[in-house]
Design an enzyme around this catalytic site. Structure first.
Site, PDB file in Angstrom:
ATOM      1  N   HIS A   1      32.969  16.182 -31.946  1.00 23.02           N
ATOM      2  CA  HIS A   1      31.357  16.278 -31.381  1.00 23.02           C
ATOM      3  C   HIS A   1      31.055  14.815 -31.354  1.00 23.02           C
ATOM      4  O   HIS A   1      31.543  14.012 -32.185  1.00 23.02           O
ATOM      5  CB  HIS A   1      30.708  16.886 -32.954  1.00 23.02           C
ATOM      6  CG  HIS A   1      29.334  17.127 -32.885  1.00 23.02           C
ATOM      7  ND1 HIS A   1      28.542  17.630 -31.788  1.00 23.02           N
ATOM      8  CD2 HIS A   1      28.280  16.471 -33.678  1.00 23.02           C
ATOM      9  CE1 HIS A   1      27.439  17.488 -32.110  1.00 23.02           C
ATOM     10  NE2 HIS A   1      27.213  16.892 -33.183  1.00 23.02           N
TER      11      HIS A   1
ATOM     12  N   CYS B   1      26.554  17.681 -26.532  1.00 23.47           N
ATOM     13  CA  CYS B   1      26.153  16.370 -27.254  1.00 23.47           C
ATOM     14  C   CYS B   1      26.771  15.109 -26.825  1.00 23.47           C
ATOM     15  O   CYS B   1      26.001  14.119 -27.096  1.00 23.47           O
ATOM     16  CB  CYS B   1      26.947  16.667 -28.659  1.00 23.47           C
ATOM     17  SG  CYS B   1      28.759  16.820 -28.418  1.00 23.47           S
TER      18      CYS B   1
END
Length: 411
Positions: free
Chosen positions: A365, A70
């Site tokens: 994240h 990510c």
């Protein structure tokens, strides 16, 4: 001619430009571009070609998460929505041939831009890009979660190396240099700025200045421990009793981006343990250090230091208020030293991408927001893209901010 009237002849001007085409150090003049007749005929025959209209989704595609990637997806999405970078990679200025294309990161970037604007809606798998980064930057190899800011700097450096290599291969050795400040490759023309550091001697007031190139501006979200200790000592001299927490709380009031920039360019008194060697006095003296922006880039990346490494690594969750329109003029060297007045709009920037980090230092994240077609914001979470409001962007936990110059100067 006695009247000293300047007569312009288009034919003679074309002859002059043709004769001067190979003159060393010559800056190319601006020329109107007209498409070749073959391209015009091709467009006329293609009645079903795509037209990008207001509200179109062309240019919006998700990126597949290939296993804790990510961090890469957010940086690539931000770069793919950088207008001036898009213009370069889609203008056929980068060329590789044969086996060089298989290992060229810039060629893969061209492919990503083409896929992003192809009109397709399925996510793009950047597996080849990931493999090239792994093989050319071993520090990022593997499926461990990496830092998005570190990836951004490493990725720009890899692109720079490929573009320099292409320039040398094409016989442009005089115009492409390995020195970051003097390099004329597209990456440096877009992202490189210059930071000036002024050291002032407290005894003779002599000022020594050094200038270094930068690709990003890293700002402290809250004052460092040394700054806090200094503020406490200053406060203690005024107030006899003061109660202070041992560590700053994450519940502190919001900090503005302008506050961080003010603190970044504020004069810093160097103590007796960090004396500077004065060239005039000839000995080490106490002094003051001040940073300023000597030259600002077309695209400026602002890195917010949310991870503090002291006795233990922890993440700062303090909210940051950042503007959509940023003015860097007050932080220019010319403005701080009052050497000359900054030109109008010279430091005017517009926000076009934000990278966010959610979670803790151990598990987190990355997501990001991008400005599409100059009018609508979208949240990019790997393969998922969602339309959001400006308020949602402003309330996000910004880790990296990308600003684009409103007015670009040409020399």
């Amino acid at each position: 001619m006695k009247c000293e009237t300047f007569v312009y002849k288009k034919d003679l001007e074309q002859v002059r430009m043709w004769l001067n085409r190979d003159r060393p150090g010559r800056t190319p003049a601006f020329e109107d571009w007209e498409p070749p007749i073959e391209d015009i005929l091709l467009l006329l025959r293609s009645s079903k070609r795509r037209r990008i209209k207001s509200g179109s989704s062309i240019g919006l595609r998700g990126l597949t998460n290939l296993g804790s990637t990510c961090f890469m997806s957010c940086v690539l999405q931000s770069l793919l929505h950088t207008p001036v970078l898009r213009e370069y990679f889609l203008s056929e200025q980068h060329h590789c041939s044969g086996d060089e294309r298989k290992q060229c990161l810039a060629c893969e970037m061209v492919w990503l831009f083409q896929e992003m604007l192809s009109g397709k809606k399925n996510p793009i798998s950047p597996h080849k890009m990931l493999h090239l980064v792994w093989t050319q930057a071993r520090v990022l190899a593997g499926y461990d979660q990496q830092d998005a800011h570190e990836f951004f700097i490493t990725y720009l450096n890899l692109l720079h190396q490929h573009l320099v290599k292409q320039g040398l291969a094409n016989g442009l050795g005089n115009g492409v240099k390995h020195n970051n400040a003097a390099c004329t490759c597209a990456i440096h023309q877009i992202f490189t700025g210059c930071m000036q550091s002024d050291l002032t001697c407290h005894k003779c007031s002599n000022i020594s200045a050094t200038v270094e190139a930068f690709w990003d501006i890293s700002l402290d979200l809250i004052p460092s421990e040394s700054e806090r200790d200094k503020m406490l000592s200053d406060s203690a001299s005024v107030c006899s009793s003061i109660s202070v927490e041992s560590e700053p709380s994450d519940e502190e009031p919001p900090v503005t981006l302008e506050d961080c920039l003010d603190r970044f360019t504020r004069p810093e008194r160097l103590g007796s343990e960090a004396k500077i060697r004065c060239s005039v006095c000839g000995v080490a003296q106490e002094g003051t250090k001040r940073l300023s922006l000597k030259q600002i880039p077309v695209v400026v990346c602002i890195h917010v230091k949310r991870f503090r490494h002291t006795k233990r690594t922890r993440k700062l969750g303090n909210p940051l208020e950042f503007p959509f329109d940023l003015d860097l003029s007050p932080y220019l060297t010319s403005s701080i030293n009052k050497t000359n007045k900054a030109e109008e709009n010279v430091g005017a920037y517009r926000l076009f991408a934000v990278v966010n980090h959610m979670g803790t230092t151990d598990s987190g994240h990355y997501t990001n927001y991008v400005l599409h077609a100059g009018e609508q914001w979208f949240r990019c979470d790997d393969t998922y893209l969602t339309r959001v409001s400006r308020e949602t962007v402003q309330n996000s936990e910004a880790y990296m901010l990308f600003y684009h110059k409103k007015v670009i100067e040409y020399s």
